[in-house]
Design an enzyme around this catalytic site. Structure first.
Site, mmCIF file in Angstrom:
data_model
loop_
_atom_site.group_PDB
_atom_site.id
_atom_site.type_symbol
_atom_site.label_atom_id
_atom_site.label_comp_id
_atom_site.label_asym_id
_atom_site.label_seq_id
_atom_site.Cartn_x
_atom_site.Cartn_y
_atom_site.Cartn_z
ATOM 1 N N TYR A 31 -1.269 -2.483 3.550
ATOM 2 C CA TYR A 31 0.027 -2.213 3.815
ATOM 3 C C TYR A 31 1.128 -1.893 2.559
ATOM 4 O O TYR A 31 2.181 -1.647 2.856
ATOM 5 C CB TYR A 31 0.569 -3.312 4.643
ATOM 6 C CG TYR A 31 -0.181 -3.951 5.856
ATOM 7 C CD1 TYR A 31 -0.392 -2.607 6.917
ATOM 8 C CD2 TYR A 31 -0.949 -5.044 6.067
ATOM 9 C CE1 TYR A 31 -1.118 -2.950 7.881
ATOM 10 C CE2 TYR A 31 -1.685 -5.268 7.246
ATOM 11 C CZ TYR A 31 -1.752 -4.034 8.211
ATOM 12 O OH TYR A 31 -2.547 -4.377 9.442
ATOM 13 N N HIS A 109 2.921 3.631 12.066
ATOM 14 C CA HIS A 109 1.869 2.433 11.418
ATOM 15 C C HIS A 109 1.643 2.678 10.180
ATOM 16 O O HIS A 109 1.295 3.921 9.834
ATOM 17 C CB HIS A 109 0.589 2.459 12.057
ATOM 18 C CG HIS A 109 0.798 2.135 13.700
ATOM 19 N ND1 HIS A 109 0.939 0.693 14.100
ATOM 20 C CD2 HIS A 109 0.637 2.794 14.689
ATOM 21 C CE1 HIS A 109 0.983 0.834 15.422
ATOM 22 N NE2 HIS A 109 0.709 2.218 15.626
HETATM 23 C C1 DQA Z 1 0.198 -1.852 11.744
HETATM 24 C C2 DQA Z 1 -1.210 -1.721 12.262
HETATM 25 C C3 DQA Z 1 -1.626 -2.853 13.444
HETATM 26 O O1 DQA Z 1 -2.950 -2.552 13.751
HETATM 27 C C4 DQA Z 1 -1.466 -4.321 12.722
HETATM 28 O O2 DQA Z 1 -1.562 -5.265 13.626
HETATM 29 C C5 DQA Z 1 -0.131 -4.346 12.016
HETATM 30 C C6 DQA Z 1 0.414 -3.221 11.129
HETATM 31 C C7 DQA Z 1 0.524 -0.848 10.520
HETATM 32 O O3 DQA Z 1 1.829 -0.694 10.266
HETATM 33 O O4 DQA Z 1 -0.412 -0.187 10.042
HETATM 34 O O5 DQA Z 1 0.401 -5.487 12.054
HETATM 35 O O6 DQA Z 1 1.093 -1.684 12.775
#
Ligand code: DQA
Length: 152
Positions: A31, A109
């Site tokens: 992330y 995402h």
């Molecule tokens: C997310 C991807 C999701 O699968 C995960 O549960 C997240 C972050 C992303 O921004 O990559 O919490 O939404």
């Protein structure tokens, strides 16, 4: 004198789902190292320069996100940038809320959900979103905002 075209949307809500308050320290290999406040600040700056109202909200609680979507309708929000986080893969109620208000939205995402565990490939939002932007780190929010502002 040529007039600048008005942005496509005038009032934008950015909704961040559970655990995104931990951005910066949470699994940075997936992330990134940017904090949520830094992303929000950047979006606010871009919206301000386009003279568009923007509000960013994060919650770890599904019901709070549903309430925020209902409120958005009453407040005249006309576009939502939504990262449902883990709720992407589970939340019928948040999907129903998005359908109920009918506010157009982009699903974002930070990570590439298609290149991770197989169950992350399913989203309760992709088929009802204007579009989805995934896997480009925090830039997904900026790209979604550009679209909302009517920028190429
Ligand atoms: C997310 C991807 C999701 O699968 C995960 O549960 C997240 C972050 C992303 O921004 O990559 O919490 O939404």
């Amino acid at each position: 004198m040529s007039k600048k075209p008005l942005p496509a949307h005038r009032s934008i809500l950015v909704l961040h789902g559970p655990n995104l308050n931990l951005l910066g320290t949470r699994e940075p290999h997936l992330y990134g190292r940017e904090a949520l406040e830094d992303i929000n600040r950047r979006l606010a700056r871009a919206a301000k320069s386009a003279k568009v109202a923007i509000r960013c909200l994060q919650s770890n609680h599904e019901g709070e996100l549903v309430d925020a979507v209902h409120r958005a309708k009453k407040q005249g929000v006309d576009f939502i940038i939504l990262n449902p986080a883990g709720l992407t893969h589970t939340s019928v109620v948040l999907r129903d809320a998005m359908l109920a208000v009918g506010i157009p939205f982009i699903e974002v995402h930070l990570s590439n959900v298609h290149a991770r565990e197989p169950w992350r490939r399913h989203s309760y939002f992709s088929d009802i979103a204007v579009g989805s932007i995934v896997g480009l780190g925090s830039g997904v929010y900026d790209l979604a905002l550009r679209h909302a502002l009517g920028l190429p």
